[in-house]
Design an enzyme around this catalytic site. Structure first.
Site, PDB file in Angstrom:
ATOM      1  N   ARG A  50       0.835  -1.211   0.000  1.00  0.00           N
ATOM      2  CA  ARG A  50       0.000   0.000   0.000  1.00  0.00           C
ATOM      3  C   ARG A  50       0.864   1.252   0.000  1.00  0.00           C
ATOM      4  O   ARG A  50       0.595   2.218  -0.716  1.00  0.00           O
ATOM      5  CB  ARG A  50      -0.944  -0.016   1.223  1.00  0.00           C
ATOM      6  CG  ARG A  50      -1.644   1.301   1.532  1.00  0.00           C
ATOM      7  CD  ARG A  50      -2.394   1.865   0.335  1.00  0.00           C
ATOM      8  NE  ARG A  50      -2.846   3.214   0.542  1.00  0.00           N
ATOM      9  CZ  ARG A  50      -2.150   4.318   0.276  1.00  0.00           C
ATOM     10  NH1 ARG A  50      -0.923   4.254  -0.195  1.00  0.00           N
ATOM     11  NH2 ARG A  50      -2.686   5.511   0.455  1.00  0.00           N
ATOM     12  N   LEU A  58      -1.019   7.269   8.785  1.00  0.00           N
ATOM     13  CA  LEU A  58      -2.175   6.374   8.821  1.00  0.00           C
ATOM     14  C   LEU A  58      -1.989   5.226   7.823  1.00  0.00           C
ATOM     15  O   LEU A  58      -2.756   5.089   6.861  1.00  0.00           O
ATOM     16  CB  LEU A  58      -3.459   7.152   8.496  1.00  0.00           C
ATOM     17  CG  LEU A  58      -3.747   8.388   9.356  1.00  0.00           C
ATOM     18  CD1 LEU A  58      -4.991   9.104   8.864  1.00  0.00           C
ATOM     19  CD2 LEU A  58      -3.879   8.013  10.809  1.00  0.00           C
ATOM     20  N   PRO A  59      -0.979   4.384   8.035  1.00  0.00           N
ATOM     21  CA  PRO A  59      -0.816   3.249   7.130  1.00  0.00           C
ATOM     22  C   PRO A  59      -2.015   2.316   7.220  1.00  0.00           C
ATOM     23  O   PRO A  59      -2.601   2.159   8.291  1.00  0.00           O
ATOM     24  CB  PRO A  59       0.468   2.569   7.616  1.00  0.00           C
ATOM     25  CG  PRO A  59       0.678   3.046   8.998  1.00  0.00           C
ATOM     26  CD  PRO A  59      -0.009   4.369   9.117  1.00  0.00           C
ATOM     27  N   HIS A  60      -2.383   1.734   6.097  1.00  0.00           N
ATOM     28  CA  HIS A  60      -3.542   0.843   6.085  1.00  0.00           C
ATOM     29  C   HIS A  60      -3.394  -0.159   4.957  1.00  0.00           C
ATOM     30  O   HIS A  60      -2.707   0.092   3.974  1.00  0.00           O
ATOM     31  CB  HIS A  60      -4.846   1.633   5.945  1.00  0.00           C
ATOM     32  CG  HIS A  60      -4.847   2.567   4.779  1.00  0.00           C
ATOM     33  ND1 HIS A  60      -4.237   3.802   4.815  1.00  0.00           N
ATOM     34  CD2 HIS A  60      -5.379   2.456   3.549  1.00  0.00           C
ATOM     35  CE1 HIS A  60      -4.400   4.410   3.656  1.00  0.00           C
ATOM     36  NE2 HIS A  60      -5.085   3.610   2.860  1.00  0.00           N
ATOM     37  N   ALA A  61      -4.037  -1.305   5.157  1.00  0.00           N
ATOM     38  CA  ALA A  61      -3.942  -2.363   4.158  1.00  0.00           C
ATOM     39  C   ALA A  61      -5.110  -3.320   4.294  1.00  0.00           C
ATOM     40  O   ALA A  61      -5.703  -3.451   5.363  1.00  0.00           O
ATOM     41  CB  ALA A  61      -2.622  -3.125   4.339  1.00  0.00           C
TER      42      ALA A  61
END
Length: 154
Positions: free
Chosen positions: A50, A64-67
């Protein structure tokens, strides 16, 4: 939806320093595994994939890392306060010290977006960030994060 359904107290941590974004993602994966049973290696790979699309550092020291992850059935969060801010390629080029990661089921569509919007609104509040930066206790940090939306409703 509120943050208390996404973020367990055990998934809130304070770390002294991290040497790289990749090491940060490994830390997030390890916490996701111990807190939610999400396999760490696929979680880290998903975060890195991501991030390769564009940095998730949103500015003001917040990332705000997200996957999306296969094998989970609801959105889960991990929060890290990093005592020594980390270079993150954020939009404002500032280092990051507050990281709220989200892991969503692969088919989570709108739930993932709602959770990301909620986390984003919370982490954009300067009062929330000031309280997070002023505290070192994970229980207090969890309380600050999960109480914010309730205090904003009017």
């Amino acid at each position: 939806m509120d943050l208390s359904t996404i973020l367990k107290p055990a998934a809130v941590r304070v770390v002294g320093s991290l040497t790289s974004k990749k090491r940060l993602f490994h830390q997030l994966g390890e916490i996701a595994e111990t807190s939610y049973g999400i396999a760490a290696a696929p979680a880290v790979d998903a975060l890195l994939d991501r991030e390769s699309l564009g940095p998730t550092g949103v500015g003001h020291g917040v990332a705000l890392p997200h996957a999306r992850i296969s094998g989970i059935d609801q959105v889960r969060g991990v929060f890290l306060k990093v005592e020594k801010p980390l270079e993150f390629d954020s939009v404002d080029r500032q280092p990051v010290d507050l990281v709220f990661a989200l892991f969503a089921p692969e088919a989570a569509g709108v739930e993932h977006l709602k959770a990301l919007a909620l986390v984003s609104r919370t982490m954009r509040d300067p009062n929330v960030c000031a309280k997070l930066r002023a505290n070192e206790d994970p229980v207090t940090l969890h309380a600050v994060l999960t109480e914010w939306p309730r205090t904003q409703a009017a």
